[in-house]
Motif scaffolding. Structure first.
Motif, mmCIF file in Angstrom:
data_model
loop_
_atom_site.group_PDB
_atom_site.id
_atom_site.type_symbol
_atom_site.label_atom_id
_atom_site.label_comp_id
_atom_site.label_asym_id
_atom_site.label_seq_id
_atom_site.Cartn_x
_atom_site.Cartn_y
_atom_site.Cartn_z
ATOM 1 N N ILE A 8 31.424 -7.457 -18.310
ATOM 2 C CA ILE A 8 32.126 -8.467 -17.530
ATOM 3 C C ILE A 8 32.897 -7.774 -16.411
ATOM 4 C CG2 ILE A 8 33.906 -10.254 -17.562
ATOM 5 C CD1 ILE A 8 33.163 -10.697 -20.532
ATOM 6 N N ALA A 9 32.523 -8.094 -15.175
ATOM 7 C CA ALA A 9 33.204 -7.516 -14.017
ATOM 8 C C ALA A 9 34.484 -8.307 -13.774
ATOM 9 C CB ALA A 9 32.299 -7.567 -12.795
ATOM 10 N N ALA A 10 35.606 -7.677 -14.017
ATOM 11 C CA ALA A 10 36.890 -8.360 -13.870
ATOM 12 C C ALA A 10 37.930 -7.391 -13.357
ATOM 13 C CB ALA A 10 37.331 -8.939 -15.207
ATOM 14 N N GLN A 11 38.966 -7.958 -12.784
ATOM 15 C CA GLN A 11 40.122 -7.139 -12.437
ATOM 16 C C GLN A 11 41.300 -7.656 -13.242
ATOM 17 O OE1 GLN A 11 41.221 -7.152 -8.327
ATOM 18 N NE2 GLN A 11 41.603 -9.329 -8.250
ATOM 19 N N VAL A 12 42.073 -6.735 -13.739
ATOM 20 C CA VAL A 12 43.223 -7.064 -14.574
ATOM 21 C C VAL A 12 44.473 -6.717 -13.775
ATOM 22 C CG1 VAL A 12 44.395 -6.587 -16.744
ATOM 23 C CG2 VAL A 12 41.891 -6.597 -16.659
ATOM 24 N N VAL A 13 45.349 -7.714 -13.611
ATOM 25 C CA VAL A 13 46.568 -7.533 -12.826
ATOM 26 C C VAL A 13 47.771 -7.823 -13.720
ATOM 27 C CG1 VAL A 13 47.863 -8.267 -10.794
ATOM 28 C CG2 VAL A 13 45.357 -8.288 -10.738
ATOM 29 N N ALA A 14 48.604 -6.812 -13.899
ATOM 30 C CA ALA A 14 49.832 -6.988 -14.683
ATOM 31 C C ALA A 14 50.977 -7.260 -13.725
ATOM 32 C CB ALA A 14 50.115 -5.733 -15.483
ATOM 33 N N SER A 15 51.904 -8.122 -14.143
ATOM 34 C CA SER A 15 53.084 -8.376 -13.326
ATOM 35 C C SER A 15 54.264 -8.756 -14.211
ATOM 36 C CB SER A 15 52.813 -9.469 -12.279
ATOM 37 O OG SER A 15 52.370 -10.655 -12.874
ATOM 38 N N HIS A 16 55.445 -8.472 -13.697
ATOM 39 C CA HIS A 16 56.700 -8.762 -14.392
ATOM 40 C C HIS A 16 56.773 -8.137 -15.783
ATOM 41 C CE1 HIS A 16 58.349 -11.483 -11.419
ATOM 42 N NE2 HIS A 16 57.195 -12.099 -11.343
ATOM 43 N N ASP A 17 56.020 -7.130 -16.050
ATOM 44 C CA ASP A 17 56.007 -6.429 -17.337
ATOM 45 C C ASP A 17 55.623 -7.319 -18.520
ATOM 46 O OD1 ASP A 17 56.753 -3.953 -16.228
ATOM 47 O OD2 ASP A 17 58.881 -4.482 -16.355
ATOM 48 N N LEU A 19 53.330 -10.452 -17.850
ATOM 49 C CA LEU A 19 52.225 -11.334 -17.485
ATOM 50 C C LEU A 19 50.963 -10.532 -17.222
ATOM 51 C CD1 LEU A 19 54.160 -13.642 -15.006
ATOM 52 C CD2 LEU A 19 53.715 -14.035 -17.431
ATOM 53 N N LEU A 20 49.841 -11.127 -17.557
ATOM 54 C CA LEU A 20 48.558 -10.470 -17.353
ATOM 55 C C LEU A 20 47.578 -11.491 -16.796
ATOM 56 C CD1 LEU A 20 47.064 -7.771 -17.891
ATOM 57 C CD2 LEU A 20 46.318 -8.768 -20.050
ATOM 58 N N ASP A 21 47.068 -11.226 -15.600
ATOM 59 C CA ASP A 21 46.049 -12.069 -14.989
ATOM 60 C C ASP A 21 44.719 -11.358 -15.122
ATOM 61 O OD1 ASP A 21 48.037 -13.811 -14.163
ATOM 62 O OD2 ASP A 21 48.050 -13.093 -12.092
ATOM 63 N N ILE A 22 43.707 -12.073 -15.569
ATOM 64 C CA ILE A 22 42.355 -11.533 -15.626
ATOM 65 C C ILE A 22 41.511 -12.390 -14.705
ATOM 66 C CG2 ILE A 22 40.374 -11.028 -17.083
ATOM 67 C CD1 ILE A 22 42.371 -10.724 -19.412
ATOM 68 N N LEU A 23 41.020 -11.755 -13.649
ATOM 69 C CA LEU A 23 40.297 -12.459 -12.589
ATOM 70 C C LEU A 23 38.894 -11.899 -12.430
ATOM 71 C CD1 LEU A 23 43.182 -12.176 -9.980
ATOM 72 C CD2 LEU A 23 42.632 -14.187 -11.346
ATOM 73 N N PRO A 24 37.977 -12.707 -11.906
ATOM 74 C CA PRO A 24 36.664 -12.163 -11.572
ATOM 75 C C PRO A 24 36.841 -11.030 -10.559
ATOM 76 C CG PRO A 24 36.649 -14.554 -11.439
ATOM 77 C CD PRO A 24 38.084 -14.132 -11.614
ATOM 78 N N ALA A 25 36.006 -10.036 -10.622
ATOM 79 C CA ALA A 25 36.097 -8.903 -9.703
ATOM 80 C C ALA A 25 36.039 -9.391 -8.261
ATOM 81 C CB ALA A 25 34.973 -7.918 -9.981
ATOM 82 N N GLY A 26 36.905 -8.831 -7.425
ATOM 83 C CA GLY A 26 36.911 -9.160 -6.011
ATOM 84 C C GLY A 26 37.592 -10.464 -5.653
ATOM 85 N N VAL A 27 38.262 -11.085 -6.599
ATOM 86 C CA VAL A 27 38.925 -12.358 -6.343
ATOM 87 C C VAL A 27 40.425 -12.186 -6.542
ATOM 88 C CG1 VAL A 27 39.162 -14.754 -7.120
ATOM 89 C CG2 VAL A 27 36.924 -13.674 -7.111
ATOM 90 N N GLY A 28 41.191 -12.829 -5.690
ATOM 91 C CA GLY A 28 42.640 -12.770 -5.810
ATOM 92 C C GLY A 28 43.272 -13.751 -4.848
ATOM 93 N N LYS A 29 44.575 -13.672 -4.741
ATOM 94 C CA LYS A 29 45.289 -14.598 -3.878
ATOM 95 C C LYS A 29 44.951 -14.388 -2.408
ATOM 96 C CE LYS A 29 49.200 -15.468 -6.934
ATOM 97 N NZ LYS A 29 50.673 -15.457 -7.066
ATOM 98 N N ALA A 30 44.680 -13.166 -2.004
ATOM 99 C CA ALA A 30 44.317 -12.916 -0.605
ATOM 100 C C ALA A 30 43.034 -13.650 -0.252
ATOM 101 C CB ALA A 30 44.155 -11.420 -0.350
ATOM 102 N N GLN A 31 42.036 -13.516 -1.096
ATOM 103 C CA GLN A 31 40.760 -14.189 -0.845
ATOM 104 C C GLN A 31 40.953 -15.705 -0.848
ATOM 105 O OE1 GLN A 31 37.666 -13.517 -3.739
ATOM 106 N NE2 GLN A 31 36.070 -14.149 -2.329
ATOM 107 N N ALA A 32 41.757 -16.221 -1.754
ATOM 108 C CA ALA A 32 42.006 -17.660 -1.815
ATOM 109 C C ALA A 32 42.707 -18.144 -0.547
ATOM 110 C CB ALA A 32 42.839 -17.995 -3.050
ATOM 111 N N ALA A 33 43.722 -17.419 -0.097
ATOM 112 C CA ALA A 33 44.453 -17.815 1.109
ATOM 113 C C ALA A 33 43.536 -17.815 2.325
ATOM 114 C CB ALA A 33 45.640 -16.885 1.335
ATOM 115 N N HIS A 34 42.702 -16.796 2.454
ATOM 116 C CA HIS A 34 41.785 -16.726 3.594
ATOM 117 C C HIS A 34 40.709 -17.813 3.512
ATOM 118 C CE1 HIS A 34 43.679 -12.758 4.166
ATOM 119 N NE2 HIS A 34 43.544 -13.105 5.416
ATOM 120 N N HIS A 35 40.268 -18.141 2.333
ATOM 121 C CA HIS A 35 39.283 -19.216 2.165
ATOM 122 C C HIS A 35 39.880 -20.559 2.612
ATOM 123 C CE1 HIS A 35 36.166 -21.735 0.436
ATOM 124 N NE2 HIS A 35 37.135 -22.422 -0.157
ATOM 125 N N VAL A 36 41.087 -20.859 2.142
ATOM 126 C CA VAL A 36 41.726 -22.127 2.516
ATOM 127 C C VAL A 36 41.969 -22.172 4.021
ATOM 128 C CG1 VAL A 36 43.825 -23.519 2.271
ATOM 129 C CG2 VAL A 36 42.739 -22.519 0.250
#
Length: 111
Positions: A8-17, A19-36
């Motif tokens: 499974i191609a995914a990126q794991v992003v930890a935040s605030h010590d 929280l854990l976000d597991i996203l499809p590889a190459g996807v994130g808030k930057a891509q979402a903002a640019h898409h919108v």
């Protein structure tokens, strides 16, 4: 490692010590903002991103104008010297407004 082992191609992003976000590889808030923005016909150069933690990192780094609020988590420390990132002193929404003022997008309101 388990996701990788399962193919499974995914990126794991930890935040605030905590929280854990597991996203499809190459996807994130930057891509979402640019898409919108593209869907709405807004040039990417007009995007202003604001954030406080690791799950905002890609969006802040990729935006021409970004606001790191005063209560940002240490996850964003590497972005402090970035020329596109304004480091607000104020916290939360007040920090976002401070950043928008910095970029000339919001005027001071007389009280």
């Amino acid at each position: 490692r388990a996701l990788e082992k399962a193919g499974i191609a995914a990126q794991v992003v930890a935040s605030h010590d905590t929280l854990l976000d597991i996203l499809p590889a190459g996807v994130g808030k930057a891509q979402a903002a640019h898409h919108v923005a593209a869907r709405l016909g807004i040039p990417a150069s007009r995007i202003v991103a604001a954030g406080d933690s690791g799950n905002d990192f890609d969006m802040l780094a990729a935006s021409a104008r970004a606001v790191m609020v005063g209560n940002h988590h240490d996850d964003l420390t590497p972005l402090i010297p970035a020329p596109n990132v304004y480091r607000a002193r104020a916290h939360h929404a007040a920090g976002v407004l401070e950043g928008l003022r910095h970029f000339g997008l919001v005027r001071e309101v007389a009280s």
